[in-house]
Write an enzyme that holds these catalytic residues in place. Structure first.
Site, PDB file in Angstrom:
ATOM      1  N   HIS A   1     -20.136  -9.719   2.634  1.00 37.27           N
ATOM      2  CA  HIS A   1     -19.765  -9.954   3.859  1.00 37.27           C
ATOM      3  C   HIS A   1     -20.392  -8.951   4.727  1.00 37.27           C
ATOM      4  CE1 HIS A   1     -17.434 -13.461   2.848  1.00 37.27           C
ATOM      5  NE2 HIS A   1     -16.670 -12.748   1.703  1.00 37.27           N
TER       6      HIS A   1
ATOM      7  N   GLU B   1     -20.566 -14.217  -1.913  1.00 36.92           N
ATOM      8  CA  GLU B   1     -19.820 -14.586  -0.439  1.00 36.92           C
ATOM      9  C   GLU B   1     -20.716 -14.218   0.865  1.00 36.92           C
ATOM     10  OE1 GLU B   1     -15.637 -13.732  -0.392  1.00 36.92           O
ATOM     11  OE2 GLU B   1     -15.516 -14.138  -2.549  1.00 36.92           O
TER      12      GLU B   1
ATOM     13  N   ASP C   1     -22.302 -13.490   4.168  1.00 36.57           N
ATOM     14  CA  ASP C   1     -22.434 -13.903   5.653  1.00 36.57           C
ATOM     15  C   ASP C   1     -22.882 -12.608   6.273  1.00 36.57           C
ATOM     16  OD1 ASP C   1     -19.636 -13.125   5.444  1.00 36.57           O
ATOM     17  OD2 ASP C   1     -19.116 -14.886   5.783  1.00 36.57           O
TER      18      ASP C   1
ATOM     19  N   ASN D   1     -14.975  -9.499  -9.018  1.00 31.20           N
ATOM     20  CA  ASN D   1     -15.747  -9.953  -7.696  1.00 31.20           C
ATOM     21  C   ASN D   1     -15.085  -9.064  -6.722  1.00 31.20           C
ATOM     22  OD1 ASN D   1     -17.301 -11.722  -5.856  1.00 31.20           O
ATOM     23  ND2 ASN D   1     -15.399 -12.555  -5.284  1.00 31.20           N
TER      24      ASN D   1
ATOM     25  N   GLU E   1     -11.094  -8.586  -6.192  1.00 32.63           N
ATOM     26  CA  GLU E   1     -10.963  -7.420  -5.193  1.00 32.63           C
ATOM     27  C   GLU E   1      -9.786  -6.504  -5.808  1.00 32.63           C
ATOM     28  OE1 GLU E   1      -9.980  -8.992  -1.372  1.00 32.63           O
ATOM     29  OE2 GLU E   1     -11.931 -10.426  -1.292  1.00 32.63           O
TER      30      GLU E   1
HETATM   31  O1  G3I Z   1      -3.869 -24.489   4.445  1.00 25.58           O
HETATM   32  C1  G3I Z   1      -3.437 -23.745   5.559  1.00 25.58           C
HETATM   33  C2  G3I Z   1      -2.845 -24.978   6.403  1.00 25.58           C
HETATM   34  O2  G3I Z   1      -1.797 -25.707   5.853  1.00 25.58           O
HETATM   35  C3  G3I Z   1      -2.429 -24.417   7.734  1.00 25.58           C
HETATM   36  O3  G3I Z   1      -2.295 -25.297   8.752  1.00 25.58           O
HETATM   37  C4  G3I Z   1      -3.328 -23.282   8.022  1.00 25.58           C
HETATM   38  C5  G3I Z   1      -3.057 -22.491   9.632  1.00 25.58           C
HETATM   39  O4  G3I Z   1      -3.634 -21.394   9.731  1.00 25.58           O
HETATM   40  O5  G3I Z   1      -3.711 -22.248   7.257  1.00 25.58           O
HETATM   41  C6  G3I Z   1      -4.324 -22.848   6.078  1.00 25.58           C
HETATM   42  O6  G3I Z   1      -4.463 -21.810   5.476  1.00 25.58           O
HETATM   43  C7  G3I Z   1      -5.629 -21.103   5.628  1.00 25.58           C
HETATM   44  C8  G3I Z   1      -6.672 -21.106   4.292  1.00 25.58           C
HETATM   45  O7  G3I Z   1      -7.746 -20.258   4.570  1.00 25.58           O
HETATM   46  C9  G3I Z   1      -7.251 -22.532   4.287  1.00 25.58           C
HETATM   47  O8  G3I Z   1      -7.943 -22.906   5.037  1.00 25.58           O
HETATM   48  C10 G3I Z   1      -5.258 -19.381   5.781  1.00 25.58           C
HETATM   49  O9  G3I Z   1      -4.320 -19.536   6.909  1.00 25.58           O
HETATM   50  C11 G3I Z   1      -6.296 -18.801   5.839  1.00 25.58           C
HETATM   51  O10 G3I Z   1      -5.731 -17.358   6.051  1.00 25.58           O
HETATM   52  C12 G3I Z   1      -7.173 -18.875   4.664  1.00 25.58           C
HETATM   53  O11 G3I Z   1      -8.461 -18.213   4.711  1.00 25.58           O
HETATM   54  C13 G3I Z   1      -8.955 -18.015   3.844  1.00 25.58           C
HETATM   55  C14 G3I Z   1      -9.185 -16.355   3.364  1.00 25.58           C
HETATM   56  O12 G3I Z   1      -9.913 -16.397   2.200  1.00 25.58           O
HETATM   57  C15 G3I Z   1      -7.898 -15.859   3.093  1.00 25.58           C
HETATM   58  O13 G3I Z   1      -7.963 -14.489   2.704  1.00 25.58           O
HETATM   59  C16 G3I Z   1     -10.573 -18.226   3.996  1.00 25.58           C
HETATM   60  O14 G3I Z   1     -10.445 -19.807   4.242  1.00 25.58           O
HETATM   61  C17 G3I Z   1     -11.412 -18.150   2.929  1.00 25.58           C
HETATM   62  O15 G3I Z   1     -12.787 -18.106   3.254  1.00 25.58           O
HETATM   63  C18 G3I Z   1     -11.259 -16.624   2.583  1.00 25.58           C
HETATM   64  O16 G3I Z   1     -11.952 -16.484   1.285  1.00 25.58           O
HETATM   65  C19 G3I Z   1     -12.088 -14.863   0.849  1.00 25.58           C
HETATM   66  C20 G3I Z   1     -12.383 -15.093  -0.515  1.00 25.58           C
HETATM   67  O17 G3I Z   1     -11.575 -15.800  -1.174  1.00 25.58           O
HETATM   68  C21 G3I Z   1     -12.504 -13.485  -0.961  1.00 25.58           C
HETATM   69  N1  G3I Z   1     -13.322 -12.659  -0.279  1.00 25.58           N
HETATM   70  C22 G3I Z   1     -13.208 -12.692   1.066  1.00 25.58           C
HETATM   71  C23 G3I Z   1     -13.310 -14.292   1.505  1.00 25.58           C
HETATM   72  C24 G3I Z   1     -13.073 -14.134   3.071  1.00 25.58           C
HETATM   73  O18 G3I Z   1     -11.936 -13.633   3.550  1.00 25.58           O
END
Ligand code: G3I
Length: 537
Positions: A259, A288, A290, A223, A182
């Site tokens: 997405h 990715e 969806d 990406n 990004e």
């Molecule tokens: O690990 C912590 C956990 O300890 C805590 O309790 C919890 C509370 O909200 O948060 C957890 O972290 C989260 C993490 O995912 C792991 O689950 C974050 O809050 C959450 O923001 C994070 O979201 C991820 C997101 O990227 C962040 O930008 C999504 O799972 C993940 O699927 C998403 O993936 C991105 C790609 O990397 C890049 N392209 C877009 C895509 C979707 O946003």
């Protein structure tokens, strides 16, 4: 005849299909889209994948029949869900770690590396014969605060150390890396993150070179999202990777996150956009995927969602260097969407109970497979032996000397159809000025998912010469059975007059200019000789 290596992402690097049996790899040499010769006999027939076989194949196996992989993202907490991992481990041939390899997970404090979560995903993939598209090394998000707090003069060294250590740790274990994730804002300007602020655009080439030095066998990607269709952001990415290629920077592919949301429309010209990147000598991948909807979902939104999934698959299959498709987790149970877009969701192929949805069937059908039993939320099929013809125009030149329809036959009914009883008619005009002797024709099947060996084709004169249709190309099948919900997949046909004079296709009854598959009521289908689909001219 294309060589085997043309269908693998790069002959010098690891193939994405880690567990691909040798024989299947050999078959893939014949299964990829075959460029049509200007004239002459069709290329060797594709291997026969019968519809009965296709109906029982996984998404990944169906994709592999096209020389692609079909994968899913996953994350560590989900790996303890046995029902979830059963499908993750069987239906998909490639895995992307959704969070486990990001900077904040791997190097939360400077110089302190923790690979446990990433290693767990690699272990799962290896146990299930799946390739890994690793994600990611340099990204503005999920970046620990210590990086952003560094004096700009120290960012390059920190970035290079992170890449060298992480890509080095996974050397030989992963098929590809999203090295830079990004880099652009939606208007095509560069994100002013810690890396850009320290190094300007030079951070991108530096990151790629560093990753290549750490793992020379890995395919290196940039990406991004909102670059799937034409637009300023896609153009910015195109300029960037063009320059990187010109500068000799090691870059192998561009990842199109994809997405999508049904309320925003489908990206315009996705296939053509992927193709222009491929034409630079790069692999492209849907990384990715969806398709979210505004909740609650209903039959209409579900239908649009299915259509978007179908179009993405077709866009990838339509580009020889599109190496695969990855969904951003396969089930709504673990989708990132609801927490990021409140009020939206239902974005995945499977519902929260791990049951396949209509979108899953749409993907299967687009890959040439049969129904997997997805619930469309709007009722079942339309009765036994219902047929649907879909068409795309494989030749946008209306005045050259060939006509190139792409056809797919879909069984929308509740029972299997004996293909030997089915014929299709593509109606056109011969544009034969003299008419004496009447034009004769050569017909070809250039490629068919079910194998050209089972596809018959001939041209016949139409009785009464209705407007736009004094002839028709008749397509039949020597054998095979089309299961309920199954599609024949892509059948690429071609015809010319024996004398090679030009056509004027602009008024042809069955022709449209659509380059993507769409329902085609002006192409008729017959069961046992009786009209079963479409409107005759
Ligand atoms: O690990 C912590 C956990 O300890 C805590 O309790 C919890 C509370 O909200 O948060 C957890 O972290 C989260 C993490 O995912 C792991 O689950 C974050 O809050 C959450 O923001 C994070 O979201 C991820 C997101 O990227 C962040 O930008 C999504 O799972 C993940 O699927 C998403 O993936 C991105 C790609 O990397 C890049 N392209 C877009 C895509 C979707 O946003």
């Amino acid at each position: 005849m294309p060589s085997l290596l043309q269908f693998l992402p790069s002959p010098t690097k690891r193939a994405p299909m880690g567990a691909l049996p040798l024989l299947l790899v050999a078959a893939l040499a014949f299964a990829g889209p075959q460029p049509a010769a200007a004239a002459g006999p069709p290329a060797a027939a594709a291997p026969v994948v019968t519809s009965t076989t296709a109906a029982s194949m996984t998404l990944d196996a169906l994709a592999e029949a096209h020389g692609r992989y079909f994968g899913s993202a996953t994350d560590n907490p989900e790996l303890s869900d046995a029902a979830y991992t059963a499908t993750l481990g069987s239906e998909f041939g490639q895995i992307t770690p959704g969070n486990s390899m990001k900077w904040d997970t791997i190097e939360p404090q400077q110089g302190q590396f923790n690979f446990a979560k990433g290693d767990a995903v690699v272990d799962f993939a290896q146990q299930h014969g799946q390739s890994i598209h690793a994600h990611n090394l340099v990204w503005h998000s999920q970046l620990p605060s210590w990086v952003s707090a560094l004096p700009t003069g120290q960012v390059r060294a920190a970035m290079e150390n992170h890449i060298t250590t992480e890509a080095g740790h996974y050397k030989g274990e992963v098929y590809a890396w999203d090295v830079v994730n990004e880099p652009f804002n939606d208007d095509g300007t560069y994100r002013t993150d810690a890396f850009y602020n320290a190094m300007g655009t030079a951070y991108i080439g530096d990151a790629l070179r560093t990753a290549h030095a750490a793992d020379p066998g890995a395919e290196l990607y940039i990406n991004d999202y909102n670059i799937e269709g034409s637009g300023a952001k896609a153009d910015a990415m195109y300029r960037l990777v063009s320059q990187l290629k010109a500068d000799g920077v090691p870059i192998d592919g561009v990842g199109f996150q994809t997405h999508l949301a049904v309320q925003y429309g489908f990206p315009s010209g996705m296939r053509a956009n992927l193709q222009r990147f491929a034409d630079l000598g790069l692999d492209v991948a849907v990384t990715e995927l969806d398709v979210r909807v505004q909740l609650p979902a209903d039959a209409a939104k579900s239908a649009t969602q299915s259509d978007y999934y179908r179009q993405v698959v077709e866009a990838c299959l339509g580009v020889a260097r599109c190496v695969g498709i990855t969904v951003w987790d396969y089930t709504d149970k673990y989708s990132w969407v609801p927490s990021t877009f409140p009020g939206q969701g239902s974005a995945c192929l499977y519902d929260e109970n791990l049951q396949p949805k209509a979108a899953y069937d749409a993907v299967r059908a687009a890959l040439g497979g049969g129904s997997g039993g997805g619930d469309d939320g709007g009722g079942g099929g339309t009765g036994n032996s219902a047929l649907l013809v879909q068409y795309r125009n494989n030749d946008q030149n209306a005045t050259d000397n060939q006509i190139k329809p792409g056809l797919r036959l879909v069984n929308t009914g509740g029972g299997a159809v004996d293909l030997s009883t089915v014929t299709l008619r593509y109606w056109f005009t011969a544009d034969d000025p003299g008419g004496s002797p009447a034009a004769t024709f050569d017909t070809w099947c250039d490629y068919a998912v079910i194998g050209c060996g089972t596809v018959t084709h001939r041209v016949a004169a139409a009785s009464g010469s209705p407007a736009g249709a004094d002839h028709y190309l008749e397509v039949g099948f020597s054998s095979g059975s089309l299961a309920a919900g199954a599609s024949t997949g892509d059948i690429q046909l071609r015809l010319n007059k024996t004398g090679w004079t030009a056509f004027d296709e602009s008024d042809d009854y069955s022709r449209t200019t659509g380059a993507s598959y769409a329902d085609a009521p002006r192409i008729t289908a017959y069961l046992g000789g009786a009209l079963a689909y479409g409107i005759e001219p």
